[in-house]
Design a protein around this motif. Structure first.
Motif, PDB file in Angstrom:
ATOM      1  N   PRO A 135       0.841  -1.209   0.000  1.00 38.14           N
ATOM      2  CA  PRO A 135       0.000   0.000   0.000  1.00 38.14           C
ATOM      3  C   PRO A 135       0.872   1.253   0.000  1.00 38.14           C
ATOM      4  O   PRO A 135       2.034   1.212   0.417  1.00 38.14           O
ATOM      5  N   GLN A 136       0.324   2.367  -0.453  1.00 35.05           N
ATOM      6  CA  GLN A 136       1.093   3.599  -0.635  1.00 35.05           C
ATOM      7  C   GLN A 136       1.764   4.077   0.647  1.00 35.05           C
ATOM      8  O   GLN A 136       2.884   4.570   0.636  1.00 35.05           O
ATOM      9  N   GLU A 137       1.084   3.896   1.793  1.00 39.53           N
ATOM     10  CA  GLU A 137       1.631   4.445   3.038  1.00 39.53           C
ATOM     11  C   GLU A 137       2.758   3.594   3.626  1.00 39.53           C
ATOM     12  O   GLU A 137       3.458   4.019   4.548  1.00 39.53           O
ATOM     13  N   ARG A 138       2.940   2.392   3.109  1.00 40.44           N
ATOM     14  CA  ARG A 138       3.964   1.496   3.669  1.00 40.44           C
ATOM     15  C   ARG A 138       5.310   1.724   2.992  1.00 40.44           C
ATOM     16  O   ARG A 138       5.417   1.648   1.770  1.00 40.44           O
ATOM     17  N   PRO A 139       6.362   1.989   3.752  1.00 35.92           N
ATOM     18  CA  PRO A 139       7.694   2.147   3.148  1.00 35.92           C
ATOM     19  C   PRO A 139       8.154   0.830   2.509  1.00 35.92           C
ATOM     20  O   PRO A 139       7.770  -0.259   2.953  1.00 35.92           O
ATOM     21  N   ILE A 140       8.973   0.949   1.498  1.00 34.72           N
ATOM     22  CA  ILE A 140       9.577  -0.238   0.871  1.00 34.72           C
ATOM     23  C   ILE A 140      10.957  -0.426   1.488  1.00 34.72           C
ATOM     24  O   ILE A 140      11.797   0.477   1.427  1.00 34.72           O
ATOM     25  N   ARG A 141      11.190  -1.591   2.095  1.00 37.23           N
ATOM     26  CA  ARG A 141      12.482  -1.877   2.725  1.00 37.23           C
ATOM     27  C   ARG A 141      13.176  -2.965   1.923  1.00 37.23           C
ATOM     28  O   ARG A 141      12.724  -4.111   1.884  1.00 37.23           O
ATOM     29  N   VAL A 142      14.282  -2.604   1.308  1.00 38.08           N
ATOM     30  CA  VAL A 142      15.044  -3.531   0.465  1.00 38.08           C
ATOM     31  C   VAL A 142      16.392  -3.814   1.117  1.00 38.08           C
ATOM     32  O   VAL A 142      17.090  -2.893   1.529  1.00 38.08           O
ATOM     33  N   MET A 143      16.736  -5.087   1.218  1.00 39.01           N
ATOM     34  CA  MET A 143      18.030  -5.492   1.754  1.00 39.01           C
ATOM     35  C   MET A 143      18.903  -5.990   0.601  1.00 39.01           C
ATOM     36  O   MET A 143      18.413  -6.674  -0.305  1.00 39.01           O
ATOM     37  N   LYS A 144      20.187  -5.657   0.632  1.00 43.52           N
ATOM     38  CA  LYS A 144      21.101  -6.018  -0.459  1.00 43.52           C
ATOM     39  C   LYS A 144      22.416  -6.497   0.129  1.00 43.52           C
ATOM     40  O   LYS A 144      22.912  -5.928   1.097  1.00 43.52           O
ATOM     41  N   ASN A 145      22.987  -7.552  -0.456  1.00 45.70           N
ATOM     42  CA  ASN A 145      24.215  -8.122   0.115  1.00 45.70           C
ATOM     43  C   ASN A 145      25.491  -7.434  -0.369  1.00 45.70           C
ATOM     44  O   ASN A 145      26.564  -7.653   0.186  1.00 45.70           O
ATOM     45  N   LEU A 146      25.388  -6.614  -1.430  1.00 46.19           N
ATOM     46  CA  LEU A 146      26.553  -5.884  -1.939  1.00 46.19           C
ATOM     47  C   LEU A 146      26.282  -4.382  -1.912  1.00 46.19           C
ATOM     48  O   LEU A 146      25.154  -3.958  -1.665  1.00 46.19           O
ATOM     49  N   ARG A 147      27.317  -3.611  -2.201  1.00 45.23           N
ATOM     50  CA  ARG A 147      27.179  -2.155  -2.208  1.00 45.23           C
ATOM     51  C   ARG A 147      26.276  -1.715  -3.356  1.00 45.23           C
ATOM     52  O   ARG A 147      26.398  -2.219  -4.469  1.00 45.23           O
ATOM     53  N   VAL A 148      25.360  -0.779  -3.084  1.00 45.91           N
ATOM     54  CA  VAL A 148      24.502  -0.236  -4.138  1.00 45.91           C
ATOM     55  C   VAL A 148      25.361   0.617  -5.075  1.00 45.91           C
ATOM     56  O   VAL A 148      26.234   1.363  -4.631  1.00 45.91           O
ATOM     57  N   CYS A 149      25.157   0.456  -6.388  1.00 45.15           N
ATOM     58  CA  CYS A 149      25.993   1.216  -7.335  1.00 45.15           C
ATOM     59  C   CYS A 149      25.527   2.673  -7.411  1.00 45.15           C
ATOM     60  O   CYS A 149      24.394   2.998  -7.045  1.00 45.15           O
ATOM     61  N   GLY A 150      26.415   3.532  -7.896  1.00 43.54           N
ATOM     62  CA  GLY A 150      26.125   4.968  -7.924  1.00 43.54           C
ATOM     63  C   GLY A 150      24.918   5.327  -8.767  1.00 43.54           C
ATOM     64  O   GLY A 150      24.116   6.186  -8.387  1.00 43.54           O
ATOM     65  N   ASP A 151      24.740   4.641  -9.906  1.00 38.18           N
ATOM     66  CA  ASP A 151      23.596   4.969 -10.753  1.00 38.18           C
ATOM     67  C   ASP A 151      22.287   4.525 -10.106  1.00 38.18           C
ATOM     68  O   ASP A 151      21.286   5.248 -10.176  1.00 38.18           O
TER      69      ASP A 151
END
Length: 583
Positions: A529-545
């Motif tokens: 739903p729109q009011e819920r934040p999206i929480r994403v977990m990642k095992n590597l560094r997020v790239c600059g782009d």
């Protein structure tokens, strides 16, 4: 105080009360009274005095009392061994346990658990086998306290299969046996086994099978796997069982909320618990540092000093981490120097963080000087931190120097090879980048696959770059196409320099568009739903782009997006990130 005509049994009762209340001044007065009465030579009084000093964290006083006592019974030996074990003196506990055996006294259901606890603290497997054999010979292995301590001992020695075998053979189990095995599974990363056993414990009778240690272990599993929904249920159980105010539980709850991207929940837990140990303070410090609440990190450190809590090496690691990810070089150097004033010698992790701080800030020469002045051999983490600085600032000459030093170390992780390859690729030196990756393949080491995952209900949805295996692949890719158009109108232009492969421009654009974190975010957009934040977990560094793209996504959709990579948390809202584009 007791009258001089007191019976020794009255003295023992008062000693027991003072032990429970940890009242040292009154206990010392009573000890003097005992000497006047001539009761010190009585075995029961001596036992209670040793126990009193043990509980007031004075094990060496227990030791002195034991040595002065002429007639040592099994109870006296048990008391002093327990005193050492309970006060983190495992070597002394085991030494006195051996002395007791040499005096012809057999171990019982009191001395064996103390010896097992000390063995667990030392992770000494040969000693563990000897203690288990001794329990079998003396027919103590079926005792619930001895059996539970052996389960805990094997689990902490890393022998989880032996711990499980011992656990399954126990006719009766208590909270220590359940907790010990759950802890063992959690420490070895066997999260499913830990959670399944926890479920079995609750089905038995959680009033008996669960304590603050059990809950803390399960919460650590939820943190490590970022199982936020399950973690919230365990938090509810903490209230139900009245363990929510335990420092062990509170520290694990702070870590849970922080690692799941809900640092506000960690703040709330911290404020609710009024009696805090150092572990709680450190848990809150690292949460603030990872979430870029840098000012709050420094403020908490000052509060620690005001309430008399002494920092340890972890505390300073949190402070240096906060400085590193905010580019605060002078502040970091101040805290690094402050360590010695507190009697703490910097370890390799502190040096690695200092090198990271200087490297990210572009002070590569200073970072090299820090490494040269290290009193120990630089670790892989130290060289990795310098390589990161080389990649950020395009210094391939220094990167080559670092590579030579790293390869002199022998076997290193895939991460170092990837850092080196990326440093070359970022500078457009494709041949050297390919050579670094070839070395990785030649050694039979596989590069870690970049993954992103998001929790929805009781399910974790995992994505890799270009992944088309998800049940909602069509909707996910359609959402990304739709977002691409909106982002382009808002001014987003893909930066293909972050594609570290020698391919043409169109292929680079396609590659970068479907990175794992973008797929996970698109899934969240079509599911939550729109009011819920999206929480994403990642095992590597997020790239600059991707970092730039997610800022645009948050602006175009009005969504709060929280991304945890292998370094820190990024909270994207209205086109901005909490890291301030410095990470």
């Amino acid at each position: 105080m007791l009258p001089l005509q007191s019976d020794y049994r009255d003295v023992c009762k008062v000693l027991l009360c003072l032990t429970h209340s940890r009242s040292l001044p009154k206990g010392l007065q009573l000890h003097a009274h005992v000497i006047k009465l001539g009761f010190e030579a009585l075995p029961l009084v001596c036992h209670h005095l040793i126990n009193f000093y043990s509980k007031t964290n004075l094990p060496h006083s227990s030791h002195q009392l034991f040595d002065s006592f002429p007639h040592k019974s099994a109870t006296t030996w048990s008391s002093v061994i327990s005193s050492f074990a309970q006060n983190d003196l495992p070597h002394l506990a085991l030494r006195f346990f051996r002395r007791m055996l040499c005096h012809g006294l057999l171990p019982d259901d009191h001395t064996l658990p103390s010896a097992a606890k000390s063995c667990a603290a030392l992770s000494s497997l040969p000693t563990a086998h000897s203690l288990h054999a001794l329990a079998l010979k003396t027919a103590n292995h079926f005792d619930v306290f001895v059996g539970s301590s052996l389960v805990d001992m094997y689990a902490k020695c890393g022998e989880i299969n032996l711990a499980r075998k011992m656990f399954d053979e126990m006719p009766h189990k208590n909270v220590v046996s359940w907790s010990g095995l759950i802890y063992g599974y959690s420490q070895l990363g066997l999260d499913d086994e830990a959670l399944n056993l926890f479920k079995c414990a609750l089905e038995q009778d959680y009033d008996i099978r669960v304590n603050d240690f059990t809950l803390s272990s399960v919460l650590r599993v939820c943190s490590a796997s970022t199982l936020f929904e399950l973690g919230k249920q365990v938090h509810g159980l903490c209230f139900k069982t009245s363990f929510y105010s335990s420092c062990f539980v509170a520290s694990s709850l702070i870590s849970l909320y922080s690692k799941c991207g809900v640092v506000e929940g960690g703040y709330k837990v911290f404020e609710e618990v009024k009696v805090r140990n150092l572990g709680m303070w450190n848990a809150m410090l690292i949460a603030c540092a990872q979430h870029a609440h840098t000012g709050k990190t420094f403020k908490l450190f000052e509060e620690m000093g005001c309430v008399g809590v002494k920092p340890n090496f972890i505390t300073f690691l949190c402070l240096l981490y906060a400085c590193s990810h905010a580019g605060l070089v002078e502040r970091g150097e101040y805290y690094f120097g402050l360590m010695k004033e507190h009697g703490i010698q910097p370890g390799s992790q502190h040096y690695a963080t200092m090198v990271d701080l200087l490297g990210r800030a572009g002070k590569l020469e200073e970072a090299v000087r820090v490494i040269e002045e290290m009193p120990m051999v630089p670790t892989e983490s130290v060289w990795g931190a310098l390589l990161t600085g080389c990649r950020i600032h395009g210094n391939t000459e220094l990167a080559s120097f670092v590579a030579d030093r790293v390869f002199e170390m022998g076997s290193v992780s895939s991460g170092i090879h990837v850092l080196l390859s990326n440093a070359y690729a970022a500078a457009g030196r494709w041949e050297e980048a390919a050579r670094a990756r070839k070395m990785l393949r030649d050694q039979g080491i596989k590069k870690e696959t970049g993954l992103s995952w998001v929790e929805e209900g009781n399910r974790v949805h995992t994505f890799a770059a270009g992944d088309r295996s998800h049940g909602q692949t069509k909707e996910i890719y359609e959402k990304l196409e739709e977002l691409g158009e909106e982002m382009a109108k808002a001014g987003y232009v893909a930066d293909t320099s972050f594609v570290l492969k020698e391919v043409d421009g169109d292929e680079k654009s396609q590659t970068i568009r479907y990175h794992s974190e973008r797929l996970a975010i698109a899934f969240g957009l079509i599911t939550f739903p729109q009011e819920r934040p999206i929480r994403v977990m990642k095992n590597l560094r997020v790239c600059g782009d991707c970092h730039t793209a997610i800022k645009f996504i948050s602006k175009c959709t009005g969504k709060v997006i929280i991304v945890r990579d292998n370094n820190r948390f990024h909270r994207f809202e209205e086109g901005k990130c909490t890291c301030g584009d410095y990470w």
